[in-house]
Scaffold this motif. Structure first.
Motif, mmCIF file in Angstrom:
data_model
loop_
_atom_site.group_PDB
_atom_site.id
_atom_site.type_symbol
_atom_site.label_atom_id
_atom_site.label_comp_id
_atom_site.label_asym_id
_atom_site.label_seq_id
_atom_site.Cartn_x
_atom_site.Cartn_y
_atom_site.Cartn_z
ATOM 1 N N UNK A 320 -29.971 -18.520 -19.291
ATOM 2 C CA UNK A 320 -30.634 -18.800 -18.301
ATOM 3 C C UNK A 320 -31.143 -17.512 -17.496
ATOM 4 N N UNK A 321 -30.057 -16.577 -17.457
ATOM 5 C CA UNK A 321 -30.197 -15.197 -16.797
ATOM 6 C C UNK A 321 -31.247 -14.346 -17.458
ATOM 7 N N UNK A 322 -31.057 -14.367 -18.719
ATOM 8 C CA UNK A 322 -32.206 -13.622 -19.641
ATOM 9 C C UNK A 322 -33.604 -14.070 -19.146
ATOM 10 N N UNK A 323 -33.627 -15.247 -19.258
ATOM 11 C CA UNK A 323 -35.085 -15.539 -18.745
ATOM 12 C C UNK A 323 -35.884 -15.539 -19.986
ATOM 13 N N UNK A 324 -37.195 -15.915 -19.978
ATOM 14 C CA UNK A 324 -38.050 -15.997 -20.904
ATOM 15 C C UNK A 324 -38.231 -17.401 -21.591
ATOM 16 N N UNK A 325 -39.340 -17.648 -22.504
ATOM 17 C CA UNK A 325 -39.607 -18.900 -22.931
ATOM 18 C C UNK A 325 -38.486 -19.182 -23.847
ATOM 19 N N UNK A 326 -38.042 -18.199 -24.909
ATOM 20 C CA UNK A 326 -36.922 -18.481 -25.900
ATOM 21 C C UNK A 326 -35.399 -18.802 -25.251
ATOM 22 N N UNK A 327 -35.403 -17.872 -24.488
ATOM 23 C CA UNK A 327 -33.912 -17.910 -23.783
ATOM 24 C C UNK A 327 -33.661 -19.251 -23.024
ATOM 25 N N UNK A 328 -34.724 -19.547 -22.296
ATOM 26 C CA UNK A 328 -34.675 -20.953 -21.516
ATOM 27 C C UNK A 328 -34.643 -22.006 -22.424
ATOM 28 N N UNK A 329 -35.541 -22.128 -23.334
ATOM 29 C CA UNK A 329 -35.440 -23.072 -24.365
ATOM 30 C C UNK A 329 -34.235 -23.140 -24.907
ATOM 31 N N UNK A 330 -33.656 -22.364 -25.317
ATOM 32 C CA UNK A 330 -32.325 -22.015 -26.004
ATOM 33 C C UNK A 330 -31.171 -22.701 -25.360
ATOM 34 N N UNK A 331 -31.303 -22.403 -23.769
ATOM 35 C CA UNK A 331 -30.245 -22.809 -22.761
ATOM 36 C C UNK A 331 -30.157 -24.331 -22.667
ATOM 37 N N UNK A 332 -31.625 -24.742 -22.415
ATOM 38 C CA UNK A 332 -31.716 -26.097 -22.393
ATOM 39 C C UNK A 332 -31.218 -27.011 -23.564
ATOM 40 N N UNK A 333 -31.534 -26.530 -24.617
ATOM 41 C CA UNK A 333 -30.918 -27.119 -26.022
ATOM 42 C C UNK A 333 -29.509 -27.139 -26.226
ATOM 43 N N UNK A 403 -31.972 -13.668 -29.469
ATOM 44 C CA UNK A 403 -32.480 -13.301 -28.031
ATOM 45 C C UNK A 403 -31.886 -12.085 -27.262
ATOM 46 N N UNK A 404 -30.475 -12.237 -27.248
ATOM 47 C CA UNK A 404 -29.575 -11.168 -26.521
ATOM 48 C C UNK A 404 -29.718 -9.863 -27.302
ATOM 49 N N UNK A 405 -29.589 -9.984 -28.639
ATOM 50 C CA UNK A 405 -29.875 -8.953 -29.600
ATOM 51 C C UNK A 405 -30.982 -8.171 -29.464
ATOM 52 N N UNK A 406 -32.307 -8.890 -29.144
ATOM 53 C CA UNK A 406 -33.516 -8.064 -29.025
ATOM 54 C C UNK A 406 -33.634 -7.673 -27.621
ATOM 55 N N UNK A 407 -33.264 -8.425 -26.454
ATOM 56 C CA UNK A 407 -33.553 -7.926 -25.230
ATOM 57 C C UNK A 407 -32.320 -7.240 -24.447
ATOM 58 N N UNK A 408 -31.060 -7.649 -24.872
ATOM 59 C CA UNK A 408 -29.993 -7.162 -24.263
ATOM 60 C C UNK A 408 -28.844 -6.747 -25.260
ATOM 61 N N UNK A 409 -29.106 -5.957 -25.955
ATOM 62 C CA UNK A 409 -28.309 -5.451 -27.098
ATOM 63 C C UNK A 409 -26.917 -5.289 -26.780
ATOM 64 N N UNK A 410 -26.481 -4.495 -25.671
ATOM 65 C CA UNK A 410 -25.342 -4.072 -25.242
ATOM 66 C C UNK A 410 -24.426 -5.428 -24.872
ATOM 67 N N UNK A 411 -24.921 -6.588 -24.549
ATOM 68 C CA UNK A 411 -24.143 -7.762 -24.403
ATOM 69 C C UNK A 411 -23.839 -8.390 -25.893
ATOM 70 N N UNK A 412 -24.678 -8.116 -26.817
ATOM 71 C CA UNK A 412 -24.234 -8.725 -28.165
ATOM 72 C C UNK A 412 -23.021 -8.849 -28.502
ATOM 73 N N UNK A 413 -22.243 -7.586 -28.520
ATOM 74 C CA UNK A 413 -20.680 -7.363 -29.160
ATOM 75 C C UNK A 413 -19.874 -8.265 -28.472
ATOM 76 N N UNK A 414 -20.067 -8.426 -27.242
ATOM 77 C CA UNK A 414 -19.182 -9.130 -26.260
ATOM 78 C C UNK A 414 -19.408 -10.640 -26.406
ATOM 79 N N UNK A 415 -20.470 -11.194 -26.776
ATOM 80 C CA UNK A 415 -20.748 -12.549 -27.057
ATOM 81 C C UNK A 415 -20.065 -12.783 -28.429
#
Length: 483
Positions: A320-333, A403-415
């Motif tokens: 939800x913090x990332x925001x955007x159509x795909x991230x919000x859709x994924x969070x709701x799912x 979505x994190x890989x595309x928009x916030x790649x720094x967070x992907x290894x932690x996730x």
């Protein structure tokens, strides 16, 4: 009209069960009220899907695609949990852990808890939302302390104090929100109506709104189970009755996050930047990583899955913090998948711990031999929550990670690291519980596992195929959140 039935049925159920809850058929009455609530939720959902958002009761209630989705999910899990609790709580009474008076308290508090959560989801007033969250807290304190053991009383007290502090911070955030709105909307009840605030969010004072969101995020985030104010959650799960663990993980955490998201929409409109989203990503990522490493240390099965709830709520908050159509859709799912899967796991764990007489994983072995249905229920639930395809958790996690890989790649290894650690830890601990050697006899009764496989069946179906109308519903809700 449906909204009044939705709120009135569980409230009436709570009062009725408080007065006549000592009867032998109280569990069936509890399930009946929960079923009627589910019907009211289904009717309301159908009306919103067909006719769009609506305001009811002179603006006191507002229903749109986002909150009606959570209303439907809440009513469904509340009903299936009431079915599970029928045999479970009767066996607890037979074992001497509960008496008739405490069962009356359980059933009445359960209905009041459901009513409070549905009020929080449907109210249009941010002040009433806070009141409803406080009512839900008080109801669950009574439920967590139901056994009246020193450990359960300590867990309930810890829950009350930490969530009390959190809800106080949320109150201060709500007051700041009113302070900002009063200058634009004038004094009175309309200054806290979400629809009014949403209409003028661009005119609200950005500095006050940003400060309000910090308090609202930390306050409601305490109830979401976000680190570092998460420590009440494992204790409450471990010491309270298992049906309470199911509704805490499957429902209450979602409702608290709903309150955060309603606030985020206002702050995003006032600030015009991603300050709120960055804060949510930070708290969410911290929760995912911390919970994953704490899972590895657990010896109590309910505490382990409680930390798993913290991990998944952190992941949803991050999305939800990332925001955007795909991230919000994924969070709701992912909200849907987590609620259904985690409640199914707690149903299976409840029967397993009742059978073994302990919650220590080292003492629970060979469930597949003593009761194959129970063993497979726990194993499939575990595999589902760990994100193994084709279950729906895989689809939502995949969307969040990519979505994190595309928009916030720094967070992907932690996730990826956190998800890998959690996978190895949980699977390594559950596998001997299910497939290990045991000398215990076969279970003398067939536990109520229909809710387990109903939930897992839905999670599997949504992993293989999301019906078009449901996908459109998720997209509409995602757009309301700024997607």
């Amino acid at each position: 009209m449906e909204i009044y039935w939705l709120l009135g049925i569980p409230l009436t159920g709570g009062i009725f069960l408080a007065l006549w809850g000592c009867r032998k058929n109280a569990p069936e009455i509890n399930a009946l009220f929960s079923f009627l609530t589910l019907i009211a939720a289904a009717l309301l959902t159908a009306r919103i899907v067909e006719g769009g958002p609506m305001m009811v009761g002179a603006g006191w209630f507002f229903i749109d695609s986002f909150n009606v989705f959570l209303v439907a999910l809440t009513a469904l899990v509340a009903f299936t949990t009431s079915l599970f609790s029928r045999p479970y709580m009767r066996i607890e009474q037979e074992h001497g852990r509960l008496n008739a008076q405490r069962l009356r308290l359980y059933h009445s508090s359960y209905q009041i808890f459901i009513a409070a959560m549905l009020l929080a989801l449907t109210t249009n007033n941010m002040g009433i939302l806070w009141v409803a969250m406080e009512a839900a807290t008080l109801a669950t304190v009574l439920l967590v302390s139901l056994y009246r053991t020193p450990a359960s009383l300590e867990a309930a007290w810890k829950y009350f104090i930490l969530c009390g502090v959190g809800i106080a911070l949320a109150l201060f955030g709500t007051i700041l929100l009113y302070f900002a709105a009063e200058k634009v909307l004038g004094s009175g009840g309309t200054a806290l109506q979400w629809t009014q605030l949403n209409g003028v969010k661009a005119q609200l004072e950005p500095t006050v709104l940003s400060l309000a969101f910090v308090f609202l995020l930390v306050g409601y985030g305490t109830k979401v189970g976000l680190a570092p104010l998460h420590s009440w959650l494992p204790d409450a799960h471990a010491e309270g009755p298992t049906p309470v663990s199911a509704v805490l993980s499957g429902l209450l955490l979602n409702v608290a996050l709903y309150a955060v998201m309603r606030s985020k929409v206002l702050v995003d409109g006032a600030l015009g930047n991603n300050m709120a989203g960055n804060l949510m990503m930070g708290f969410g990522l911290l929760s995912v990583v911390l919970a994953a490493f704490l899972i590895k240390r657990q010896t109590d099965v309910k505490r382990m899955f409680a930390y798993s709830s913290i991990e998944h709520m952190g992941l949803i908050t991050f999305a939800f913090g990332m925001g955007g159509a795909v991230a919000n859709f994924a969070a709701l799912l992912h909200m849907t998948m987590h609620s259904l899967t985690k409640s199914a796991i707690f149903f299976a764990v409840g029967h397993a711990t009742q059978k073994a007489g302990t919650q220590l994983m080292a003492d629970i072995r060979g469930l597949i031999q003593t009761n194959p249905t129970l063993g497979w229920g726990l194993m499939l639930g575990t595999v589902a929550i760990l994100g193994v395809p084709p279950f729906g958790v895989f689809a939502s996690e995949f969307l969040i990670i990519t979505t994190a890989m595309h928009e916030h790649p720094w967070a992907t290894p932690f996730l990826l690291l956190a998800l890998g650690v959690a996978f190895a830890s949980i699977f390594g601990k559950v596998q001997p519980m299910v497939f290990g050697e045991t000398e215990l006899p076969k279970l003398s009764y067939q536990p109520a596992l229909t809710p387990v496989f109903l939930h897992l069946g839905l999670v599997l179906m949504l992993g293989l195929f999301i019906p078009p109308y449901l996908a459109d519903w998720y997209r509409q809700a995602a757009q309301l959140l700024g997607g």
